[in-house]
Design a protein around this motif. Structure first.
Motif, short mmCIF file in Angstrom:
data_model
loop_
_atom_site.label_atom_id
_atom_site.label_comp_id
_atom_site.label_asym_id
_atom_site.label_seq_id
_atom_site.Cartn_x
_atom_site.Cartn_y
_atom_site.Cartn_z
N ARG B 234 -59.79 136.24 27.06
CA ARG B 234 -60.06 136.44 25.64
C ARG B 234 -61.49 136.90 25.43
O ARG B 234 -62.37 136.65 26.25
CB ARG B 234 -59.85 135.12 24.86
N GLN B 239 -59.93 136.35 20.83
CA GLN B 239 -58.73 137.19 20.84
C GLN B 239 -58.41 137.63 22.26
O GLN B 239 -59.32 137.88 23.06
CB GLN B 239 -58.95 138.43 19.95
N LEU B 240 -57.09 137.71 22.56
CA LEU B 240 -56.67 138.12 23.89
C LEU B 240 -57.14 139.54 24.17
O LEU B 240 -57.01 140.42 23.33
CB LEU B 240 -55.15 138.06 24.00
N PRO B 243 -53.29 141.95 24.48
CA PRO B 243 -52.34 141.28 23.59
C PRO B 243 -50.94 141.26 24.20
O PRO B 243 -50.60 142.14 24.99
CB PRO B 243 -52.35 142.14 22.32
N THR B 249 -46.47 138.22 18.03
CA THR B 249 -47.90 138.43 18.24
C THR B 249 -48.55 137.09 18.62
O THR B 249 -47.94 136.04 18.44
CB THR B 249 -48.56 138.96 16.96
N ASP B 250 -49.75 137.16 19.13
CA ASP B 250 -50.47 135.95 19.52
C ASP B 250 -50.79 135.12 18.27
O ASP B 250 -51.33 135.66 17.30
CB ASP B 250 -51.76 136.37 20.24
N PHE B 253 -54.17 135.60 16.92
CA PHE B 253 -54.33 136.88 16.22
C PHE B 253 -53.80 136.74 14.79
O PHE B 253 -54.46 137.15 13.82
CB PHE B 253 -53.57 137.97 16.98
N VAL B 298 -53.52 146.02 18.73
CA VAL B 298 -52.72 145.15 19.60
C VAL B 298 -51.52 145.89 20.19
O VAL B 298 -50.92 145.41 21.14
CB VAL B 298 -52.25 143.87 18.88
#
Lengths: 481, 524, 403
Positions: B234, B239-240, B243, B249-250, B253, B298
């Motif tokens: 991250r 945030q990844l 993604p 989605t994460d 996020f 993403v």
């Protein structure tokens, strides 16, 4: 395995013979002399060795006696050949047609009877009293007048889609089968239909009952095969909602090992099984491959000693020595069966039935419907790291534990109880759109129908629980190797 | 997992890189595939959030729903998605081959020649993973019954005409994806996992970026390390870096970036509706632009992952049976095209008994065909069958000529004595099929001496019509031969009744009511 | 649902010593932190991987595994999207609106009661603001009253909204909060509200399975309360007054909307499993015995909430309890990534999946397996022999393709 709840309870009768006779009479009545407006199907749940084959023969005789012709559907070629052989011997007055595929001729046993005609063309057989074939072959039969009556044997092993393809060939049918055996299967994904009342991969009987709620399954309440030592356990572990009894009492079946026990664990296990009907020959805990050489050797040694010790089997059918063809070895996998066969050959035990009397060594799938005096079972979970759904399948254990008339010797590595505990059933659960809405529930609420769904395919009894139950019994008869 | 594929995984652990599981490519790849990366919102089950699609790696197109709970915006999204995807799907409908065949009259039995159209090619959709296939199926289910302004009863929210059409196509493609060996809609994770083993579990392989990491780990890293970076690394904002490939989605996020951006959009929209003069002009558009940038951020990593996977696959030589199986896909495409043209109703919500049984039969047939063809096309796939005892390679030790003299004319029934190091489940009497024979050749096992590795096979066919075998139809001593214990041509499925002839055992003919489409759909 | 485990001093003092001792030791392992509740995820995972001692011990001690995992450098990637949370809330609010009208409709249907019988429906106050012990006592009281009333008048029924049930797990009391329990005809039925949809009559089987396992825990708690011992086997339904039905009701949104639909779930199978699993939790004492003295999972946060326990010490404590890692752990347990790293370092075969080992007998590591597969000479063992055959076939096929 598949569970249904039978409504005809005949267990109340104290005499097993009378209870069984009453059940059979009711089934024959419903089949041969259906009441006006009665459902077109009659379903019979038969626990292991409850006289299913006898019932099929009698139903065929009575139908023909009443002036009918009938078709009979079985699931495999060997089932069909067995049935032809039995029907031809027991009912020499019937003319029987054996419909077969062009490239799979029937066995010699099936066609040795003068009243049997074999052909690959249905047209040759239409005039006969009873025509027998596999579901797979019946599906291709066309341009014939439908039969008024059919008997579907091993109906729980038949897939719903097979019934869909053959149902056009008959008007009414008697469905006979053992709900405790292995369910039909497929190698492709069928999730999208699970829950549908007509899921093509489910058992034919399940579909039939879902669409014909008026059919109340009959049930044969007495196992003539299983001895008094086995019937209660098998009934409780595998048929909790449709209990059955042994047709014989304690002491009616005796297994008398001759010669002297040589002091080995194998002989001790044989003696234990002779005395109590069950034995667990337990090897030290160890993780192994499927074809665990030591377990395989223990199985082979047990069979060898069973033959060498001159065991006498005494039952209501008389006294007879325990010979090779009265013994079966059951495994979960084909490679295990192959390994056991090889080990037996090494010990000089015949395993090929085409060359004379031989010990049957096969997987649970292939032992379904068979009967022996003594079985030696390589436990499906022996030496495993994990307990998969395949190994936990209730029907598999049920088949393996219910083939014997006298005794069952289970060979296993120690540690199965712990293995089970670490692999509880965490299977996904399917909801059914095959809504079984009880009567009168169809009312609308606020203008919207809110159907109540039910869990489907819940495998009762659960394989995990059944395994624990059987292990608990076996633990009482443990002999350590 | 089979022992051979586990072994390949172990090798991948040791080498730190993906190892081959196939020596040829077992799925058809189109010249012009459509790559499609869909995202769903967690706010409602399967409701779309965005989709990135295109046939050109350099020119992906993004469609999004700025507020996933707003049904009007969702319909706008679906219409734009349909307008973008349908031209591609429909572009294969024109070019056709004419196939000559014959049709048997059911009454007279007379055969009449017919000509059928078969589309020369068919569309191919590539998505990141199995979740994307399920998501597209859900969109298909949610949109194919949508009523449009053209309906006699359009309802309160008629959709543009292309939306239900999109639903019917997506339903067709996702249904077809269930057929083993089909290639019209393929998930990249599954494609890669069929052809290469990584040093991680099948479960971890479902993460596209992690699986790909085993193919080209950055210098100095093993596949396992690169995969873990793809899963977990991250940035400072939490945030990844890579993604997830969707459709979900994460959550972080959603929380830190997406939810605030949607809230800003909502606020801007409310402000605009507040009346003239309220809210700065262009704010709504700016908010949509922000969302667009956010979602593109993403989606793009996954977009390029799918294309990298495609590159890897294209480097493999195609398997010999691919055109044959792709023809099945072309028939499937042609059939759907014709049903649409004939004005047939959308696919029902649930299959009736006959349709379900037919689909199951087709899938079982295609699975059998796929298993056989993969084994014939690829020595590694054949090795699986050999290890399982379902096939064996052998050297011919001796050929003994023999005849069946029971009939009017003697027929050749030679014996082949074979030496093998494999361990086939060869029981005497079992049927075997010779692979690589000039024409289909069947035999039966006549004797087995497992200790010496000797198997004797009596050949029954494929030797011509004369008394003695045609030259070249028998292998020579010393020649290497391959026998299968399974049939090389899958059996036909038995005929099933028409749905209108559904028997009493299955509830009789299905009622039209049950699958009616009049149910109000709240979703879209 | 919410489950609270309590090591409330007042409760502990009323318990006998043999029960309190492990509870005290478990509390010590956790340190001063608030006990982490045995929530739905924990219960479901407990059933999914009961062979893992690490997880069993940390869960029993109420340790915040997520915090521990973060501290030792392998944070759990779990989180719930705010959208998903909002969705659950919206659905439940919709069910509870207008005096639970939307929820009551399917319940009536299930119980076979006519619509609009509000005068026969009791919805007692279960003191939602009170502490768990008080709430549990109040629920017990309301349950007894409801059973009595429903026996007196077969048409009367009771809805217990978020009751608090008590269940003894591993010698310590746990408090469980089902969404609702309905009492009718002397029996009670657990109601589970879930926000995943039922589409065309079917739902995600994994989610339904998890819901069934969760509901089984509630049924077990209700059985304990009603004095049903379960000794009669898993399929026997004790029809004792107050005993829970072995079928629970799952209430979910239907298709793509927020309209509720209800499904009846037979949970006998899950109940049997859960009963056996919870009985096994008693082995916690054995796990405690095996711990090196001084082991603690206490993060020992400073005033600012920052953990002060050295990472190495904490990692050592975690590693002192054996784990049973499998790739499924990654999505079920906060320590999954940590255990995976450990399994990788050790070269364990199970990193490739639990089922993998079936082919390898007693071989445990990647190196052992590869060593056996590619060694030369006679293979002594069945396992090795088969491995070598596989390796030979693979090599042969790759060479053939290269030609």
């Amino acid at each position: 395995m598949t569970s249904t709840v039978s409504s005809v309870d005949t267990t109340a009768a104290t005499d097993p013979g009378a209870a069984a006779d009453a059940a059979v009479a009711a089934i024959l009545d419903a089949t041969v002399r259906p009441a006006p407006g009665a459902p077109r199907g009659v379903v019979v749940d038969s626990p292991p060795g409850a006289g299913k084959s006898t019932l099929v023969v009698r139903a065929a005789q009575e139908l023909v006696g009443a002036g009918e012709r009938l078709m009979i559907v079985a699931q495999t070629n060997s089932q069909v050949d067995d049935l032809v052989d039995r029907l031809a011997s027991k009912a020499p007055e019937l003319t029987i047609g054996r419909l077969h595929a062009a490239d799979t001729p029937p066995t010699a046993e099936a066609v040795r009877h003068p009243n049997v005609t074999a052909s690959a063309k249905p047209g040759d057989l239409l005039a006969l009293d009873a025509v027998i074939s596999t579901a797979a072959k019946w599906q291709w039969v066309r341009d014939v007048e439908p039969w008024r009556h059919a008997i579907v044997d091993e109906a729980y092993q038949m897939r719903s889609d097979a019934l869909l393809a053959v149902a056009r060939l008959f008007e009414r049918a008697l469905f006979v089968g053992d709900p405790g055996q292995l369910d039909p299967f497929t190698v492709v994904g069928t999730e999208q239909w699970s829950g549908l009342s007509h899921d093509p991969s489910s058992s034919a009987v399940v579909t039939l009952l879902a669409h014909n709620p008026a059919i109340r399954p009959h049930r044969l309440p007495v196992s003539w095969r299983l001895p008094a030592s086995a019937a209660p356990l098998v009934s409780e572990a595998f048929y909790p909602y449709t209990p059955f009894h042994a047709g014989t009492g304690p002491g009616d079946r005796l297994l008398l090992p001759g010669g002297r026990a040589d002091g080995s664990a194998v002989d001790a296990a044989i003696d234990e099984a002779a005395e109590y009907g069950w034995a667990l020959l337990e090897l030290p805990a160890r993780y192994t491959v499927r074809t665990d050489p030591q377990a395989v050797a223990a199985v082979a040694a047990t069979v060898r000693r069973l033959l060498d010790r001159g065991v006498l089997a005494v039952s209501e059918q008389g006294r007879r020595p325990l010979t090779a063809e009265r013994i079966a070895v059951g495994t979960a996998h084909r490679d295990q069966a192959a390994a056991v066969r090889a080990a037996l050959l090494e010990l000089g035990v015949p395993v090929d039935a085409t060359t004379g009397p031989a010990v049957a060594v096969d997987t649970a799938n292939r032992l379904q419907g068979r009967e022996y005096d003594v079985t030696v079972v390589l436990h499906p979970l022996s030496g495993r790291h994990d307990a998969t759904a395949f190994h936990l399948e209730t029907g598999r254990l049920c088949v393996l534990a219910s083939r014997h008339r006298h005794a069952c010797i289970v060979v296993a590595r120690a540690g199965i109880a712990e293995l089970l505990d670490e692999h509880p059933a965490t299977d996904p659960v399917q909801l059914g759109s095959a809504v079984r809405i009880p009567q009168g529930w169809e009312e609308r609420i606020g203008g919207e129908v809110i159907p109540l769904l039910e869990r489907v395919g819940a495998q009762f009894p659960d394989g995990w629980e059944a395994n624990h139950r059987v292990l608990a019994e076996l633990a009482e008869h443990r002999v350590r190797l | 997992m089979s022992l051979l594929s586990t072994l390949a995984r172990l090798e991948a652990v040791r080498s730190g890189r993906a190892e081959p599981l196939a020596t040829v490519r077992h799925r058809h790849l189109s010249e012009r595939p459509m790559v499609l990366v869909p995202l769903a919102t967690a706010a409602e089950d399967g409701a779309p959030l965005a989709v990135l699609l295109g046939t050109d790696r350099e020119a992906p197109r993004l469609h999004l729903v700025p507020q996933p709970l707003n049904r009007e915006l969702r319909t706008e999204f679906l219409a734009a998605f349909a307008d973008d995807l349908l031209p591609y799907l429909e572009s294969f409908a024109e070019a056709v081959e004419l196939i000559e065949g014959s049709e048997k009259d059911p009454v007279t039995g007379e055969k009449t020649p017919v000509t059928r159209e078969l589309c020369a090619d068919a569309p191919q959709l590539l998505v990141p993973n199995a979740g994307a296939v399920r998501h597209l199926a859900l969109i298909g289910r949610a949109t194919r019954f949508r009523r449009t302004a053209a309906d006699p009863d359009p309802g309160p929210h008629p959709a543009p005409a292309r939306v239900p059409l999109l639903g019917r196509w997506l339903t067709h493609l996702t249904e077809r994806a269930q057929v083993p060996g089909s290639s019209m809609l393929l998930p990249m994770t599954g494609l890669l996992a069929r052809h290469w083993a990584t040093g991680q579990s099948l479960l971890e392989d479902q993460h596209l970026a992690a699986q790909l990491a085993w193919h080209h780990p950055p210098a100095g890293l093993t596949g396992a390390q690169a995969a873990e970076l793809a899963e977990t690394a991250r940035d400072e904002q939490g945030q990844l870096l890579h993604p997830p490939a969707g459709p979900a989605t994460d959550p972080r996020f959603d929380e830190k970036l997406l939810a605030p951006a949607i809230a800003r959009f909502d606020a801007a929209l409310t402000a605009r509706r507040g009346g003239p003069g309220t809210g700065a002009p262009g704010t709504v558009e700016a908010c949509v632009e922000q969302l667009r940038a956010l979602l593109l951020g993403v989606l793009l990593p996954t977009w390029s992952d799918v294309w990298s996977g495609l590159e890897l696959l294209r480097a493999l030589p195609p398997a010999a049976h691919l055109p044959e199986r792709w023809e099945g896909d072309r028939w499937s495409y042609t059939g759907h095209r014709d049903r649409l043209a004939a004005g047939e109703p959308p696919q029902p919500r649930l299959d009736d008994a006959v349709t379900a049984a037919r689909k199951l039969a087709q899938r079982e047939r295609e699975q059998a065909r796929l298993d056989v063809q993969e084994a014939l096309d690829d020595p590694l796939a054949m090795a699986e069958r050999r290890l399982a005892g379902e096939a064996f390679a052998a050297e011919v030790v001796e050929v003994v000529l023999d005849h069946d003299t029971s009939g009017r004319t003697p027929r050749p029934r030679p014996l082949l004595v074979l030496r093998t190091a494999d361990r086939p489940h060869a029981e005497v009497g079992r049927e075997v099929h010779r692979i690589g024979a000039p024409s289909a050749q069947k035999g039966r096992i006549a004797a087995v001496e497992a200790e010496q590795g000797l198997v004797t096979v009596r050949l029954l066919s494929g030797m011509g019509r004369r008394r003695d075998p045609e030259p070249g139809t028998l292998p020579e001593p010393g020649e290497r031969v391959l026998f299968a214990l399974f049939e090389l041509t899958p059996r036909q499925s038995a005929p099933l009744p028409e749905p209108d002839d559904t028997p009493w055992t299955h509830g009789g003919p299905p009622s039209a009511v049950r699958n009616s489409t009049a149910v109000a759909e709240e979703w879209a | 649902m919410r489950v609270l485990s309590v090591t409330d001093a007042t409760l502990a003092s009323t318990m006998n010593v043999s029960l309190a001792e492990p509870a005290r030791r478990l509390a010590a392992l956790r340190g001063a932190a608030e006990p982490r509740s045995l929530d739905a995820r924990a219960l479901a995972a407990l059933a999914a991987n009961p062979g893992c001692r690490r997880r069993a011990l940390l869960d029993a001690a109420g340790v915040d595994k997520g915090a521990v995992a973060g501290r030792i450098g392998n944070p759990a990637p779990f989180g719930r999207s705010p959208f998903a949370i909002a969705r659950g809330t919206v659905f439940e609010a919709r069910l509870k609106a207008d005096g639970c009208a939307a929820l009551l409709a399917p319940l009536r249907r299930h119980l076979g009661l006519p619509p609009h019988d509000d005068d026969r429906l009791a919805t007692p106050d279960l003191l939602p603001g009170a502490g768990p012990a008080v709430r549990a006592a109040r629920t017990a009281e309301a349950l007894a009253e409801a059973v009595k009333a429903s026996l007196a008048d077969p048409r009367s029924w009771t809805l217990l909204d978020h009751p608090m049930l008590r269940l003894t797990v591993a010698g310590a009391p746990a408090f469980l909060e089902p969404d609702a329990v309905v009492v009718h005809g002397g029996r009670c039925t657990v109601v589970e509200i879930k926000s995943f949809p039922v589409l065309d009559g079917s739902a995600d089987p994994a989610k339904v399975g998890a819901a069934a396992r969760q509901a089984a825990v509630y049924v077990l708690a209700l059985q304990q309360a009603a004095g049903v011992d379960g000794g009669a086997g898993p399929y026997a339904d004790s029809a004792a007054p107050g005993a829970p039905e072995l079928t629970v009701l799952l209430v979910c949104p239907q298709d793509f909307g927020q309209r509720p639909t209800a499904a009846a779930l037979d949970i006998r199978r899950e109940l049997a499993t859960t009963r056996r699993q919870l009985a096994r939790m008693a082995r916690i004492e054995e796990l405690l015995e095996a711990l090196p003295p001084g082991t603690s999972f206490d993060l020992a946060p400073d005033d600012a909430g920052q953990p002060t326990r050295p990472v190495e010490e904490l990692a050592q404590a975690v590693d002192s309890v054996p784990a049973a890692y499998g790739p499924e752990c990654l999505s079920a347990c906060e320590l999954g990534f940590h255990c995976r790293a450990q399994a990788r370092d050790a070269g364990a075969l199970t990193r490739l999946g639990r089922g993998v080992r079936a082919d390898f007998g007693e071989l445990r590591t990647v190196d052992e397996a590869l060593g056996a597969a590619y060694a030369t000479g006679e293979a002594a063992e069945e396992t090795t022999e088969r491995l070598r055959r596989a390796a030979r076939l693979r090599a042969e096929a790759l060479t053939e393709a290269a030609r």
